[in-house]
Write an enzyme that holds these catalytic residues in place. Structure first.
Site, mmCIF file in Angstrom:
data_model
loop_
_atom_site.group_PDB
_atom_site.id
_atom_site.type_symbol
_atom_site.label_atom_id
_atom_site.label_comp_id
_atom_site.label_asym_id
_atom_site.label_seq_id
_atom_site.Cartn_x
_atom_site.Cartn_y
_atom_site.Cartn_z
ATOM 1 N N ASP A 29 0.969 -1.232 0.126
ATOM 2 C CA ASP A 29 -0.033 0.035 0.139
ATOM 3 C C ASP A 29 0.990 1.434 0.064
ATOM 4 O OD1 ASP A 29 -2.154 -1.723 0.099
ATOM 5 O OD2 ASP A 29 -2.429 -1.467 2.155
ATOM 6 N N LYS A 56 -5.555 -8.525 1.145
ATOM 7 C CA LYS A 56 -6.306 -9.196 2.130
ATOM 8 C C LYS A 56 -5.872 -10.536 2.221
ATOM 9 C CE LYS A 56 -10.763 -7.304 1.367
ATOM 10 N NZ LYS A 56 -10.910 -7.450 2.984
ATOM 11 N N THR A 262 -9.848 0.294 9.077
ATOM 12 C CA THR A 262 -9.213 -0.580 8.007
ATOM 13 C C THR A 262 -8.856 -1.767 8.413
ATOM 14 O OG1 THR A 262 -8.378 1.716 7.212
ATOM 15 C CG2 THR A 262 -7.298 -0.056 6.220
ATOM 16 N N ASP A 266 -10.789 -8.033 7.751
ATOM 17 C CA ASP A 266 -9.555 -9.296 7.594
ATOM 18 C C ASP A 266 -9.449 -9.753 9.013
ATOM 19 O OD1 ASP A 266 -9.527 -8.623 4.990
ATOM 20 O OD2 ASP A 266 -7.977 -7.294 5.258
#
Ligand code: ADP
Length: 315
Positions: A29, A56, A262, A266
């Site tokens: 990222d 992910k 965020t 997950d």
């Protein structure tokens, strides 16, 4: 039932070497802060670049390992600095990276610009994630044979997801989080135990027939073939529905001061998959997972926010 939902039950007897095998994406990222996100043809100056490990699959593997799960990751990265960063972050969390394949394309990246209000614009270049093939899954038979639970998402090719569903070892269960949402073959839906969705994914899959309540979404999703369904509901926790039991059960999340959501999904899914691999019932596993999700939203970032088992107990 176990007396304390934070203390892991001992694993069932068997040859499994991993509590959890994650098959999925690994991205770097690349984040830049901007005063204003650029319009068409426009150039703006931003802050210094910050690079975080993400994707992910990589997120779920780190979340599970940090909780104490014996975790392996099957993924593909490029032969580049981002790939090395991703491998290092997995190893630091304790993930077995023997299944992290290298080459074929640059490591996947998410190019993220964030403005002062927190709104962002994201471009994802899947890169090596798009080259994780059904052949890669077939070649990883030893990993599949030694995993109690296999967790997969949709940031890799759908053919690879379908091959993952076929590759499960005897008695192993598949946990699928269909994110980003895409049409799913019946064969994949039928293998899910559970299908884990948030509201957005539930509505995407069900379309106009969705209905208005999580209970209605659970009924609709169950009718598509999965053996169980878990719907995450943000601060409200989750709803669990198992075809082997009647109806659906709400599992509330602890109240926390949310800082950054965020990666919460997950963290939730990884925790759920791990506890299922230890032999817990779906509702019990979800009761642990909502605590992990809640802990994750109390800190900034994705992987940086994932709690240890001690932090979950302290919540
Ligand atoms: P996603 O991140 O995939 O959209 P959710 O927002 O439903 O998924 O969050 C996943 C889980 O994280 C929830 O089931 C819950 O346990 C936890 N969670 C998310 N937001 C909050 C919040 N504001 N307060 C407490 N727990 C939260």
């Amino acid at each position: 039932m176990y007396g304390n939902e934070d203390s892991a039950p001992s694993a069932p007897a068997g040859p499994a070497r991993y509590d959890l095998l994650v098959v999925g994406s690994a991205n770097a990222d690349l984040v830049v802060g901007v005063e204003r996100r650029p319009g068409p043809g426009e150039t703006v100056l931003g802050t210094d670049l910050v690079v975080h490990p993400g994707g992910k699959g990589a997120n779920q593997a780190v979340a599970a390992a940090r909780l104490g799960a014996r975790t392996a990751l099957l993924a593909r990265v490029g032969d580049d600095a981002h790939g090395r960063l991703l491998r290092a972050s997995q190893q630091e969390a304790g993930v077995d990276t023997g299944g992290v394949l290298v080459g074929g394309a640059p490591t996947g990246v998410a190019l993220i610009t964030v403005d002062p209000s927190g709104d962002n614009s994201i471009v994802v270049s899947p890169g090596a994630n798009a080259r994780l093939t059904p052949d890669d899954v077939r070649a990883a038979g030893a990993l599949f044979a030694s995993a109690r639970v296999v967790s997969v998402q949709l940031e890799i090719p759908l053919d690879t997801v379908a091959e993952t569903a076929r590759a499960l070892g005897p008695g192993a269960r598949l946990v699928l989080n269909p994110s980003p949402p895409a049409p799913l073959p019946g064969e994949v839906l039928a293998a899910c135990d559970p299908l884990v969705v948030n509201e957005h994914e539930a509505r995407y899959i069900l379309g106009d027939a969705a209905g208005d309540t999580p209970e209605a979404w659970a009924r609709g999703l169950t009718a598509l073939g999965p053996r169980s369904v878990v719907i995450t509901l943000g601060a409200e926790g989750a709803l669990v529905s198992d075809t082997r039991a009647d109806g659906s059960v709400r599992v509330p999340s602890p109240r926390v001061a949310a800082v950054d959501t965020t990666g919460a999904g997950d963290a939730f899914t990884a925790a759920l998959a791990w506890r299922l691999g230890l032999g817990e019932e779906l509702t019990e596993a979800a009761a642990f997972a909502v605590r992990v999700g809640a802990a994750a939203v109390t800190k900034e970032g994705a992987q940086a926010s994932f709690p240890t088992a001690e932090e979950v107990s302290a919540l």
